[in-house]
Motif scaffolding. Structure first.
Motif, mmCIF file in Angstrom:
data_model
loop_
_atom_site.group_PDB
_atom_site.id
_atom_site.type_symbol
_atom_site.label_atom_id
_atom_site.label_comp_id
_atom_site.label_asym_id
_atom_site.label_seq_id
_atom_site.Cartn_x
_atom_site.Cartn_y
_atom_site.Cartn_z
ATOM 1 N N GLY A 76 30.620 43.631 13.820
ATOM 2 C CA GLY A 76 31.856 43.360 14.166
ATOM 3 C C GLY A 76 33.262 43.862 14.441
ATOM 4 N N THR A 77 34.149 43.312 13.857
ATOM 5 C CA THR A 77 35.462 44.118 15.284
ATOM 6 C C THR A 77 36.257 44.600 13.869
ATOM 7 N N GLU A 78 36.424 45.603 14.774
ATOM 8 C CA GLU A 78 36.925 46.486 13.440
ATOM 9 C C GLU A 78 38.211 45.766 12.281
ATOM 10 N N PHE A 79 38.861 44.711 12.143
ATOM 11 C CA PHE A 79 39.555 43.880 11.118
ATOM 12 C C PHE A 79 38.633 43.741 10.704
ATOM 13 N N GLN A 80 37.544 43.009 10.828
ATOM 14 C CA GLN A 80 36.612 41.876 9.942
ATOM 15 C C GLN A 80 35.883 43.089 8.959
ATOM 16 N N LYS A 81 35.844 44.509 10.009
ATOM 17 C CA LYS A 81 34.923 45.522 9.383
ATOM 18 C C LYS A 81 35.663 46.675 8.004
ATOM 19 N N ASN A 82 36.756 46.766 8.393
ATOM 20 C CA ASN A 82 37.909 46.743 7.544
ATOM 21 C C ASN A 82 37.807 45.838 5.923
ATOM 22 N N VAL A 83 38.366 44.634 6.416
ATOM 23 C CA VAL A 83 38.385 44.201 5.118
ATOM 24 C C VAL A 83 36.418 43.307 4.450
ATOM 25 N N TRP A 84 35.594 43.921 5.483
ATOM 26 C CA TRP A 84 34.178 43.804 4.973
ATOM 27 C C TRP A 84 33.961 45.074 3.899
ATOM 28 N N GLU A 85 34.619 45.578 4.231
ATOM 29 C CA GLU A 85 34.352 47.690 3.454
ATOM 30 C C GLU A 85 35.178 47.138 2.164
ATOM 31 N N ILE A 86 36.542 46.543 2.188
ATOM 32 C CA ILE A 86 36.746 46.401 0.950
ATOM 33 C C ILE A 86 35.768 45.315 0.116
ATOM 34 N N LEU A 87 36.122 44.501 0.168
ATOM 35 C CA LEU A 87 34.747 43.336 -0.017
ATOM 36 C C LEU A 87 34.232 44.477 -0.941
ATOM 37 N N ARG A 88 33.102 45.315 -0.362
ATOM 38 C CA ARG A 88 32.436 46.108 -1.116
ATOM 39 C C ARG A 88 32.613 46.721 -2.587
ATOM 40 N N GLN A 89 33.777 47.568 -2.295
ATOM 41 C CA GLN A 89 34.328 47.434 -3.645
ATOM 42 C C GLN A 89 34.759 46.965 -4.444
#
Length: 339
Positions: A76-89
Motif C-alpha cells: 500500500g501507500t506509505e500512509f496506509q502502511k503507517n496506519v496498518w502498522e499501528i493496527l498490528r500493535q
C-alpha cells in the motif's frame, strides 16, 4: 507471482493471498474490497505460508491468542502502511479509536493534526483482515463502524476476544451526527451561544449573561478548541447545519476537590432554541464519546438558581457532587458514572 488458498472459518469462507515475501491478503468471501489488488495473474497453490496462516487462524477461532505470526507483506501507500502498522500493535482483546490512531500518526509525522477520516479510509482498505486487526478499531463515539467484513463479523470477532462489546453500539440511521467541530462550524456555534445568552436574559437565568461571556471566551478560545480537538458539534444528519455544541476537557478547576477518576468535563453545552431533544441527544453523544475514550465519568455544572435544569439533570441521572462559584455565577456540580 501471487498465490491463493481458501480457509473455512466459523464466520464464513476466507480467501488468502500470498507472494514469496508473505501473506498479502485475507478477505471474507464477498466482503467489501474483496480480493482488492490481487494480481490477475495468480495461481491457487498450497505454499508453506498458507499452512502457517491457517494454523494461526485455527488457534484464533478456538478463542485463544496465537503466540506466533506468519510473515506478512503489506502492499500500500506509505500512509496506509503507517496506519496498518499501528493496527498490528493493538493488543488482543483491546480496541483503539480512529482518533487515537490519527493522533499517533500526527505525532510520528510531527504535525498538529491528522484527519480521522483519512485514517478510516486506510483502515477500511486493510488487505489482511484479522491478522492485521482492523476489527479492533472503533468509532470515537463508541460506534462499531468501518469494518469491510461487515458489522456482524466485527461484533463476533470482538466477542471472540472477550471485548465487552456492550460498551459499544451499532450505529443506526440517526437524525443527528456528532463529530469534532471545524473552523467552518464556528459562525454557527457563535450564533447558537448568542441565542442562548439572550434567552437567559429573557427567562431570568444568571449564567453566561452575567459573566461577560465573550470577553472570557473570545473567538480565539473556540479556534483553539477546534485546533486542540476539544470542540464537538451536533449536526443534522447529511447536512452542515449545527444544532448543538459542547467543549470536552479532561480536567476542570471547578472540580479541583473531586478530580478523582478519569472524566470528561462538559463546557459551553448549548443547543438551538426550539429544537426539542437536541440537549438530550448532545449529552448522549458526549457520554458515548467518554466511554470510547475510556473515561469513568461525564461531569458538568449548571446554575443553582435554575430548578428546571437541575430537575432535568436529575432525570438524566447526573448526580449532585458539590457547588462551584465563578464571579457572579454559582453552580451545582453534577456527574454521571458511565463505566
Amino acid at each position: 507471482m501471487q498465490y491463493i488458498s481458501h480457509y473455512s472459518s466459523p464466520l464464513g469462507r476466507i480467501l488468502l493471498a500470498a507472494d514469496k515475501e508473505g501473506i498479502t491478503g485475507l478477505w471474507f468471501e464477498n466482503q467489501k474490497y474483496y480480493a482488492y489488488k490481487l494480481d490477475e495473474d495468480h495461481e491457487e497453490r498450497e505454499i508453506p505460508v498458507f499452512e502457517e496462516a491457517k494454523r494461526w487462524l485455527s488457534v484464533y477461532f478456538s478463542g485463544r491468542e496465537p503466540d506466533f505470526m506468519p510473515p506478512l507483506n503489506l502492499i500500500g501507500t506509505e500512509f496506509q502502511k503507517n496506519v496498518w502498522e499501528i493496527l498490528r500493535q493493538i493488543p488482543y482483546g483491546q480496541t483503539m479509536t480512529y482518533g487515537e490512531i490519527a493522533r499517533k500518526i500526527a505525532e510520528k509525522k510531527g504535525v498538529a493534526h491528522m484527519s480521522a477520516q483519512a485514517v478510516g479510509s486506510a483502515v477500511g482498505h486493510n488487505p489482511i483482515s484479522i491478522l492485521v486487526p482492523c476489527h479492533r478499531v472503533v468509532g470515537t463515539n463508541g460506534s462499531l463502524t468501518g469494518y469491510a467484513g461487515g458489522i456482524e463479523k466485527k461484533q463476533k470477532l470482538l466477542s471472540l476476544e472477550n471485548v465487552p462489546i456492550e460498551h459499544f453500539f451499532v450505529p443506526k440511521k440517526q437524525k443527528y451526527t456528532f463529530a469534532r467541530g471545524t473552523l467552518a462550524d464556528l459562525p454557527q456555534v457563535y450564533a447558537i451561544i448568542d441565542e442562548r445568552i439572550h434567552w437567559m436574559d429573557e427567562v431570568g437565568i444568571e449564567q453566561w449573561n452575567v459573566t461577560d461571556y465573550w470577553d472570557c471566551y473570545p473567538e480565539s478560545y473556540y479556534e483553539k478548541a477546534v485546533h486542540d480537538g476539544n470542540l464537538y458539534v451536533l449536526k443534522e444528519a447529511g447536512g452542515d447545519r449545527v444544532s448543538g455544541v459542547a467543549v470536552l476537557y479532561e480536567s476542570d478547576e471547578r472540580w479541583a476537590k473531586q478530580q478523582g477518576p478519569a472524566a470528561y468535563y462538559v463546557h459551553h453545552l448549548a443547543t438551538r432554541i426550539g429544537e426539542k431533544g437536541t440537549g438530550k441527544a448532545m449529552l448522549s453523544f458526549c457520554e458515548k464519546q467518554a466511554v470510547a475514550d475510556r473515561k469513568e465519568y461525564l461531569r458538568l455544572d449548571c446554575a443553582i438558581d435554575n430548578p428546571k435544569i437541575n430537575a432535568y439533570y436529575d432525570k438524566l441521572r447526573y448526580d449532585y457532587a458539590g457547588t462551584c462559584v465563578d464571579g457572579k455565577y454559582a453552580g451545582n456540580l453534577r456527574e454521571k458514572k458511565i463505566r
